[in-house]
Design a protein around this motif. Structure first.
Motif, PDB file in Angstrom:
ATOM      1  N   LEU A  74       0.819  -1.324  -0.007  1.00 43.97           N
ATOM      2  CA  LEU A  74      -0.128  -0.283   0.022  1.00 43.97           C
ATOM      3  C   LEU A  74       0.730   1.190   0.085  1.00 43.97           C
ATOM      4  CD1 LEU A  74      -2.963   1.167   0.210  1.00 43.97           C
ATOM      5  CD2 LEU A  74      -2.717   1.008   2.695  1.00 43.97           C
ATOM      6  N   GLY A  75       1.819   1.172   0.941  1.00 52.64           N
ATOM      7  CA  GLY A  75       2.976   2.378   0.659  1.00 52.64           C
ATOM      8  C   GLY A  75       3.525   2.614  -0.557  1.00 52.64           C
ATOM      9  N   VAL A  76       3.892   1.564  -1.261  1.00 50.87           N
ATOM     10  CA  VAL A  76       4.655   1.750  -2.690  1.00 50.87           C
ATOM     11  C   VAL A  76       3.601   2.271  -3.383  1.00 50.87           C
ATOM     12  CG1 VAL A  76       5.508   0.555  -4.615  1.00 50.87           C
ATOM     13  CG2 VAL A  76       6.199   0.048  -2.114  1.00 50.87           C
ATOM     14  N   VAL A  77       2.445   1.602  -3.564  1.00 49.62           N
ATOM     15  CA  VAL A  77       1.283   2.245  -4.439  1.00 49.62           C
ATOM     16  C   VAL A  77       0.796   3.587  -4.054  1.00 49.62           C
ATOM     17  CG1 VAL A  77      -1.253   1.899  -5.175  1.00 49.62           C
ATOM     18  CG2 VAL A  77       0.358  -0.235  -4.880  1.00 49.62           C
ATOM     19  N   THR A  78       0.887   3.940  -3.075  1.00 51.62           N
ATOM     20  CA  THR A  78       0.245   5.441  -2.772  1.00 51.62           C
ATOM     21  C   THR A  78       1.426   6.215  -3.240  1.00 51.62           C
ATOM     22  OG1 THR A  78       1.165   5.104  -0.545  1.00 51.62           O
ATOM     23  CG2 THR A  78      -1.184   5.290  -0.958  1.00 51.62           C
ATOM     24  N   GLU A  79       2.653   5.847  -3.005  1.00 54.01           N
ATOM     25  CA  GLU A  79       3.730   6.640  -3.589  1.00 54.01           C
ATOM     26  C   GLU A  79       3.788   6.721  -5.170  1.00 54.01           C
ATOM     27  OE1 GLU A  79       7.423   8.419  -5.033  1.00 54.01           O
ATOM     28  OE2 GLU A  79       6.948   6.065  -5.212  1.00 54.01           O
TER      29      GLU A  79
END
Lengths: 291, 315, 254
Positions: A74-79
């Motif tokens: 999720l962190g990677v995708v939001t970034e």
């Protein structure tokens, strides 16, 4: 509550803040942005554990791993979706987008799970550990142990491995790092993944300590963890840990000796004090503007 | 210059009167029902909030997330005056605005040394501290809410408050004081070395901005008639900042339009009430990315052409 | 009496002495050159003179008064204006507004006056407008008055920066590599402008330049800076023949 148990309580809550603060500090160090949605990622982490353990009936270890991996993704995708397009924009644009992401996650989970609190699975053994004449609950012990392990491993990673070196290089100077053949995009993704993954552990600890979770839990937790990161000196992993523990202690002491209504005010007061006296934080170095 | 200026001033004021007259007619004849009249009042209050924040964040260039805090000071101060001192509405509004300005001054002096994200987060902290104070002192009745505030706010007063706010901020921006303020946004060091007393102007702009936030708070208090601290948390500050950013930093017209659109739009989304905030979040992220990546070059070009013709908006 | 005098001026960053025992004097209406190799501390001297850095030792006297305790704003108001090595204009403001910021203190109408549009406000604004235009005319920038500063070509941006500095009506103007990035024709033209500026506004000018020939051409006095200290001080001829200078500076170049 006695003095000692206040300390233990404070350190336990502080450990949770530290785990979340690490994410803030790493992202700020490398992307120079306050990831306002980080608190919501922690919230998602707590929900993933709940879904995988309570609803799907998987073993604890699977639930926790799923939560760590889920948050990292999720962190990677939001970034990639929200922050990367704004990498060269002013901090205001990024800040507002991050707030947008935080609203998005919060409301998405409100839609799915409703606003009522859900009981978090209690998979730790009941009772207390007796240690040197003190009694510590399992959550408190776990929180402290995990905080120390995570910080230690992370410091080891950042300071000794090649990827860690790449991270430090990107945080110093993105352009120069790129010229040295470092893949800046991957390094930033990795930072978001690690920060969010460690945050997920914080989310699990939150669930275990308070045993109730709701979609709003990330907001205050996030802000307090961010304050911890600023207190320790933003960008500094050690600082995030120390800052988290100090914030936890300050809160616990306010609740025990003053009043629980003022615990938030004290935390904000600490932030104001540190920013006015030493904006770079306990471990930070002031930078002089070049004219 | 003077003649042209006065002509423009008279024209703008006449335009404001025409708009006012049109709305009053529509309300009195029932074209706009009382529900939408209420929304118009809120829209005007939001115009006061967004244009005043634009002075601090757009023209002065200081990112702040504490505007709702100043608004709450104005709201509580004016409401308490009306309830306990029995002052007239206008006097209460003025006292509320002054109280907010005073708090703005006290917060501004130590904090405005900080920049960017740090300033943003410290103003957020002050916002929350103000909220916690309102929640815990006896006279505000805490979370139960301050009740019994006279319902004095009407469309006329909010409309002219908005007009006055826009006029005052526009006049400041167009003066030597305004240029000093804008130069700080552009390059603080260069501004200092061009002889501008930067600290003075930062605090001045911040205080004026807080003054009008306090005015908006007073108007809000005498419209809603019950004050609950939770309304003024940092989410409200974010909401105001979003209006300023989407309207364009340092663009007064944009702030006005954004404040109105962002007040009215959610009403149309009521049908999707469950998805409303979700949609808002998606629109927010998309709007920021579109704006920053210049994905609307044509629209933007048209916009800037208009700007040149009117020469009204100082950037 | 000298307009500007420094005695034993020095500043340390950490353990590094960026400027040490820096002594020099500038007279009224003098064109003074400050030269030296890269990293010699020239810009640091400017930062000390304008109050951006506070010296760790020494004294700066300007117009008979010590300016050590003054803030950069006060120093500018007291009569020292400067430009920057890397141009620092108010990029999103118009060309004329950049100059008008410099003219801030030339008028004193109040904030209230500007809100109420009193006669005082109009008088002040008209005066500022006029002064700004006449300053722009000196640099041939008046036809760009309404252009955004950022959209000016590089050479004109440098000129605008000088115009903005002059707007503060200084007694001493510090120019930090005004010809940097310019071609020889532009440079020659700029040097002419600098001479004219000095005559027209009867001010002293302190110039940092890399280009030795250029400085020799227009400056009356020159100080050579090396490793933060003054290596030589004198007229262009004295500098040209100074063996230390030849060794440290010219020797490398030729």
């Amino acid at each position: 509550m006695s003095f000692l148990s206040t300390i233990i309580n404070g350190l336990s809550v502080g450990g949770m803040y530290a785990l979340v603060a690490i994410g803030y500090t790493m992202v700020y160090g490398i992307a120079k942005m306050i990831n306002f949605a980080h608190g919501e990622i922690i919230m998602v982490g707590a929900y993933i554990t709940y879904v995988v353990f309570s609803l799907m009936g998987m073993p604890v270890i699977v639930a926790v791993l799923a939560s760590i991996i889920g948050c990292a993704l999720l962190g990677v995708v939001t970034e990639k979706v929200a922050y990367k397009p704004l990498r060269n924009s002013g901090s205001l644009a990024v800040l507002i987008t991050a707030i947008g992401v935080s609203y998005l996650l919060q409301n998405l989970f409100l839609l799915i799970f409703g606003s009522a609190a859900i009981t978090f699975p209690d998979f730790l053994p009941k009772g207390q550990i007796h240690f040197l004449g003190m009694s510590i609950s399992y959550v408190s012990a776990l929180s402290l142990v995990l905080t120390c392990i995570c910080t230690f491993l992370l410091l080891l990673f950042v300071n000794t491995t090649k990827l860690g070196k790449a991270m430090r290089a990107v945080s110093e100077d993105k352009g120069a790092a790129e010229l040295m053949g470092i893949n800046v995009n991957n390094t930033i993704s990795l930072t978001f993944a690690i920060g969010s993954g460690i945050g997920a552990v914080g989310g699990v600890i939150y669930g275990l300590s308070y045993s109730l979770i709701n979609p709003y839990l990330g907001a205050m937790l996030g802000i307090k963890a961010f304050i911890a990161a600023v207190l320790g000196g933003i960008g500094d992993i050690k600082g995030a840990m120390v800052g988290g523990l100090l914030i936890g202690l300050a809160e616990a002491f306010t609740i025990t000796y003053i009043s629980s209504t003022f615990s938030d005010a004290v935390v904000f007061g600490i932030l104001i004090f540190i920013l006015l006296v030493k904006p770079a934080g306990l471990f930070g170095i002031n930078v002089r503007e070049k004219v | 210059m003077k003649k042209k200026d006065i002509r423009q001033f008279i024209l703008s004021f006449a335009l404001a009167l025409v708009i006012y007259g049109a709305f009053m007619f529509a309300m009195n004849s029932g074209i706009i029902n009382s529900y939408w009249s209420g929304i118009l009042i809120v829209a005007c209050i939001n115009v006061v909030l967004s244009t005043s924040l634009n002075l601090a964040s757009g023209y002065l260039g200081q990112l702040t997330l504490g505007h709702a805090g100043f608004m709450s000071v104005g709201a509580y101060a004016s409401a308490l005056c009306s309830i306990y001192l029995g002052t007239s509405f206008i006097v209460s509004l003025f006292i509320g605005a002054l109280a907010a300005a005073l708090v703005g001054l006290l917060i501004g002096i130590p904090t405005l040394r900080l920049k960017g994200d740090y300033l943003c987060i410290i103003t957020l902290a002050f916002n929350e501290i103000i909220r916690i104070i309102m929640l815990n002192i006896g006279i505000t009745n805490g979370a139960k809410g301050l009740m019994g505030i006279p319902m004095s706010t009407n469309f006329t007063i909010v409309f002219f408050s908005a007009v006055i706010t826009i006029y005052v901020i526009y006049s400041i921006v167009k003066s030597r004081h305004g240029r000093a303020i804008i130069s700080i946004r552009e390059d603080e060091t260069a501004s200092e070395l061009a002889g501008i007393p930067t600290s003075y102007y930062k605090i001045l702009a911040f205080t004026i901005s807080a003054f009008f936030a306090g005015l908006a708070g007073g108007l809000y208090a005498h419209y809603i008639t019950i004050l609950i601290p939770k309304v003024f948390d940092y989410n409200k500050s974010v909401e105001i900042l979003v209006m300023v950013v989407l309207g364009g930093l340092g663009n007064l017209k944009g702030s006005v339009i954004a404040a109105i659109v962002l007040t009215i739009l959610p009403e149309y989304l009521r049908a999707f009430s469950d998805y409303r905030m979700l949609l808002y979040a998606i629109v927010l992220i998309a709007a920021m990315i579109i704006k920053e990546k210049n994905l609307m070059p044509h629209i933007k070009e048209k916009f800037s052409k208009k700007k040149d013709e009117n020469k009204e908006v100082a950037e | 009496m000298a307009l500007l005098k420094t005695e034993g001026l020095g500043i340390q960053f950490g353990g590094l002495k960026a400027v040490d025992e820096f002594n020099f004097e500038i007279d009224k209406n003098q064109l003074f050159g400050l030269i030296g190799p890269n990293g010699a501390g020239k810009t640091t001297v400017f930062n000390l003179l304008t109050g951006v850095y506070k010296p760790t030792s020494g004294q700066i006297t300007f117009d008979g008064k010590s300016i050590l305790k003054m803030s950069p704003t006060q120093i500018t108001q007291f009569g020292i204006a400067r430009t920057f090595q890397n141009i620092r204009l108010f990029k999103n403001m118009s060309v004329i507004d950049n100059v008008k910021v410099g003219l801030h203190h030339s008028q004193n109408y109040s904030l209230i006056a500007s809100v109420l549009h009193t006669p005082n406000y109009y008088k002040g604004e008209e005066a500022i407008e006029e002064m700004a235009l006449s300053l722009l005319r000196v640099f041939d920038l008046d036809q760009y008055a309404q252009v955004k500063a950022n959209n000016l070509p590089y050479g004109k941006q440098r000129k605008l920066e000088i115009a903005r500095a002059l707007a503060t009506s200084p007694k001493l103007l510090l120019l930090d590599e005004p010809a940097a990035g310019m071609n020889p024709t532009e440079t020659a033209e700029l040097m002419e402008t600098i001479k004219i500026v000095r005559e027209k506004f009867s001010i002293a000018i302190l110039l940092i330049e890399h280009d030795m020939k250029l400085v020799m051409g227009i400056c009356e006095k020159i100080a050579v800076l090396n490793f933060g200290t003054v290596l030589a001080f004198g007229t262009p001829d004295e500098i040209k023949n100074n063996p230390d200078v030849i060794a440290a500076y010219l020797g490398d170049e030729e």
